[in-house]
Design a protein around this motif. Sequence first.
Motif, short mmCIF file in Angstrom:
data_model
loop_
_atom_site.label_atom_id
_atom_site.label_comp_id
_atom_site.label_asym_id
_atom_site.label_seq_id
_atom_site.Cartn_x
_atom_site.Cartn_y
_atom_site.Cartn_z
N GLY A 4 -28.40 -13.62 36.19
CA GLY A 4 -27.40 -13.09 35.27
C GLY A 4 -27.65 -11.68 34.84
O GLY A 4 -27.53 -11.35 33.66
N ASP A 5 -28.00 -10.78 35.79
CA ASP A 5 -28.29 -9.39 35.41
C ASP A 5 -27.36 -8.40 36.09
O ASP A 5 -27.61 -7.20 36.05
N ILE A 6 -26.26 -8.86 36.70
CA ILE A 6 -25.36 -7.97 37.45
C ILE A 6 -23.91 -8.17 37.01
O ILE A 6 -23.45 -9.30 36.84
N ILE A 7 -23.21 -7.04 36.82
CA ILE A 7 -21.75 -7.06 36.72
C ILE A 7 -21.21 -6.50 38.02
O ILE A 7 -21.62 -5.42 38.47
N LEU A 8 -20.30 -7.24 38.62
CA LEU A 8 -19.70 -6.82 39.89
C LEU A 8 -18.36 -6.15 39.59
O LEU A 8 -17.43 -6.78 39.08
N GLY A 9 -18.27 -4.87 39.92
CA GLY A 9 -17.02 -4.13 39.74
C GLY A 9 -16.27 -4.05 41.06
O GLY A 9 -16.84 -3.64 42.08
N LEU A 10 -15.01 -4.45 41.04
CA LEU A 10 -14.16 -4.43 42.23
C LEU A 10 -13.08 -3.38 42.02
O LEU A 10 -12.34 -3.43 41.03
N ASP A 11 -13.00 -2.41 42.93
CA ASP A 11 -12.04 -1.31 42.82
C ASP A 11 -11.28 -1.19 44.13
O ASP A 11 -11.83 -0.79 45.15
N SER A 12 -10.00 -1.56 44.10
CA SER A 12 -9.18 -1.56 45.30
C SER A 12 -8.29 -0.32 45.33
O SER A 12 -7.30 -0.23 44.59
N GLY A 13 -8.64 0.64 46.16
CA GLY A 13 -7.85 1.85 46.29
C GLY A 13 -6.78 1.70 47.36
O GLY A 13 -6.57 0.63 47.92
N THR A 14 -6.12 2.81 47.66
CA THR A 14 -5.06 2.78 48.65
C THR A 14 -5.61 2.57 50.06
O THR A 14 -4.97 1.94 50.89
N SER A 15 -6.80 3.10 50.33
CA SER A 15 -7.36 3.01 51.67
C SER A 15 -8.72 2.33 51.74
O SER A 15 -9.18 2.00 52.83
N VAL A 16 -9.38 2.13 50.61
CA VAL A 16 -10.70 1.52 50.59
C VAL A 16 -10.80 0.56 49.42
O VAL A 16 -10.36 0.89 48.31
N VAL A 17 -11.37 -0.62 49.66
CA VAL A 17 -11.71 -1.57 48.61
C VAL A 17 -13.22 -1.56 48.45
O VAL A 17 -13.95 -1.73 49.43
N LYS A 18 -13.69 -1.36 47.21
CA LYS A 18 -15.13 -1.27 46.97
C LYS A 18 -15.59 -2.38 46.04
O LYS A 18 -14.91 -2.70 45.06
N ALA A 19 -16.75 -2.94 46.36
CA ALA A 19 -17.43 -3.89 45.48
C ALA A 19 -18.76 -3.26 45.10
O ALA A 19 -19.54 -2.87 45.97
N VAL A 20 -19.00 -3.14 43.80
CA VAL A 20 -20.15 -2.39 43.31
C VAL A 20 -20.95 -3.26 42.33
O VAL A 20 -20.37 -3.88 41.44
N ALA A 21 -22.27 -3.27 42.51
CA ALA A 21 -23.15 -4.02 41.62
C ALA A 21 -23.80 -3.08 40.61
O ALA A 21 -24.39 -2.06 41.00
N PHE A 22 -23.66 -3.41 39.32
CA PHE A 22 -24.28 -2.65 38.24
C PHE A 22 -25.20 -3.59 37.46
O PHE A 22 -24.86 -4.77 37.27
N ASP A 23 -26.34 -3.06 36.99
CA ASP A 23 -27.09 -3.86 36.03
C ASP A 23 -26.50 -3.66 34.65
O ASP A 23 -25.59 -2.84 34.46
N LEU A 24 -27.00 -4.38 33.68
CA LEU A 24 -26.39 -4.34 32.34
C LEU A 24 -26.66 -3.04 31.60
O LEU A 24 -26.06 -2.77 30.56
N ASP A 56 -9.53 -8.04 52.25
CA ASP A 56 -10.44 -6.89 52.24
C ASP A 56 -11.35 -6.92 51.02
O ASP A 56 -12.53 -6.55 51.10
N ALA A 57 -10.82 -7.37 49.88
CA ALA A 57 -11.65 -7.51 48.68
C ALA A 57 -12.74 -8.56 48.91
O ALA A 57 -13.91 -8.36 48.54
#
Length: 518
Positions: A4-24, A56-57
């Motif tokens: 339980g130490d990660i927030i997953l940010g999902l950002d879907s753009g027009t040409s790229v979908v990104k999944a990003v891991a951040f710590d708290l 894609d996400a």
Amino acid sequence: MESGDIILGLDSGTSVVKAVAFDLEGNQLACASARNRYYRSAGGAAQQSMTQTWQDAVSAIHKLGDRVENLAARVVAVAVTAQGDGSWLVGADNQPVDDAWIWLDARAAATVEKLNQQPLAAARFQATGTGLNTCQQGAQLAHMDQHYPELLARAEVALHCKDWLYLNLTGVRATDPSEASFTFGNYRHQRYDDTVIDALGLNHRRHLLPEIIDGTQITHGLTADAARQTGLLAGTPVCLGYVDMAMTALGAGVHTGEANTACSIVGSTGVHLRSVTIDEVWLNPAQTGYVIPLPWPGYVTQVQTNMASTLNLDWLLNVASDLLSSFGCETDHARLVQQIDRWLNDAQPGTLLFHPYISLAGERGPFVNADARASFTGLNYQHNFGDLVRGVIEGIGMAARDCYQAMGATLPGEIRLTGGAVRSQPLRQILAACIGAPVRISQREEAGAAGAAMMAAVAIGAYPDMAQCVERWVRPLLDDAEAPSPALMQRYQQLFPQYQQIRRDLPAAWQALNSFKE
């Protein structure tokens, strides 16, 4: 590894979908992406497969799992944001009605013109703070209602891109206060507004508008089906972020507590956002731009957006690449990009004026004109390719100033910059001098995903409010302020009135040129 130490940010753009891991603490641990595609067709259509966007996400999340050990067990929350505007229609069994109309779709241009002539047009603008343009769901639904009523007849809810992903993650049909208020609502109370819906002629379609939820206060659990597809754990809290413009600006430092700060996102498009209190909003006489709430009580962003920013530079570099290729001198875009600083340093400032309206969809900030075209003014025989490059960058800077002046008489005291292009120091100096304010870049790599993840961090109680989250996630990543050169700023201040006058004189020429469109 901690659980339980990660927030997953999902950002879907027009040409790229990104999944990003951040710590708290806001540190970016890993990022994965999947290509997302759209297509154009006759009449100005620009569409994207809703099913493929979700797939894609899912792919991006799986790729992130390959890079982060034990990802599923470590994710304490998922946060989602995405490209703004557009119409993502959902029908029975939560299935797409058709491919989404995205923000690049220009089919509603004639409908926008008609709606802007209606008696309630001014009241709609006063409520939303947002000028009507072809990108927006309100204009697109009004156009569909007249020309594609079968689409709306099959729809049960009209979503935006992030809302569609949220539906697939949680099974909940919802939207957020940012897109709801600038499309169908009122930025003051951030709920739907009857006058706005009436002004769009959509009272009989009101049932298509989803519930509005604030992701800093409400989350929904990941469904068992979404867990099976993504590999994450069922029940994981999912936060519906605000639209990507607001999330990127938040992650890059548009508001860190000081007054009179702003953020320019210098990417393919140019997005210019100014953080103000609700009472400080200034609505320009031309009735353009957006007012987009922040997930920070009492604050909104005034926004003006250039349809094309670095797309103008891409165009010029592509012209050079094609010319070289025709003579057998193969090069690539990356090699040309490496020469930009040299061209900027070698060229004399302010010898050309360039209006950066290269987008096929025209322009929407600080004026709305679907016919707008790019142009150089002042070319002479001594100008070379480096002068053209500098002229394009100066045009991008002038367009940014044009946008900020449409938000009020006083320019911002400081601009926070984000986007790949701002890594260039000469480019930053040109932008600072054109706008007339110090600039500061954010070292945050994925600001959009970070902004959404910050909302999730507040929602799950990792931070008591957005102010404390910003202090941890944003402020430490802001570089020192860079003041503009006084001489360069003076030169651009002399040219800016001419820049504005020329763009006011061009619409008749744009219309004549575009009358020959096939």
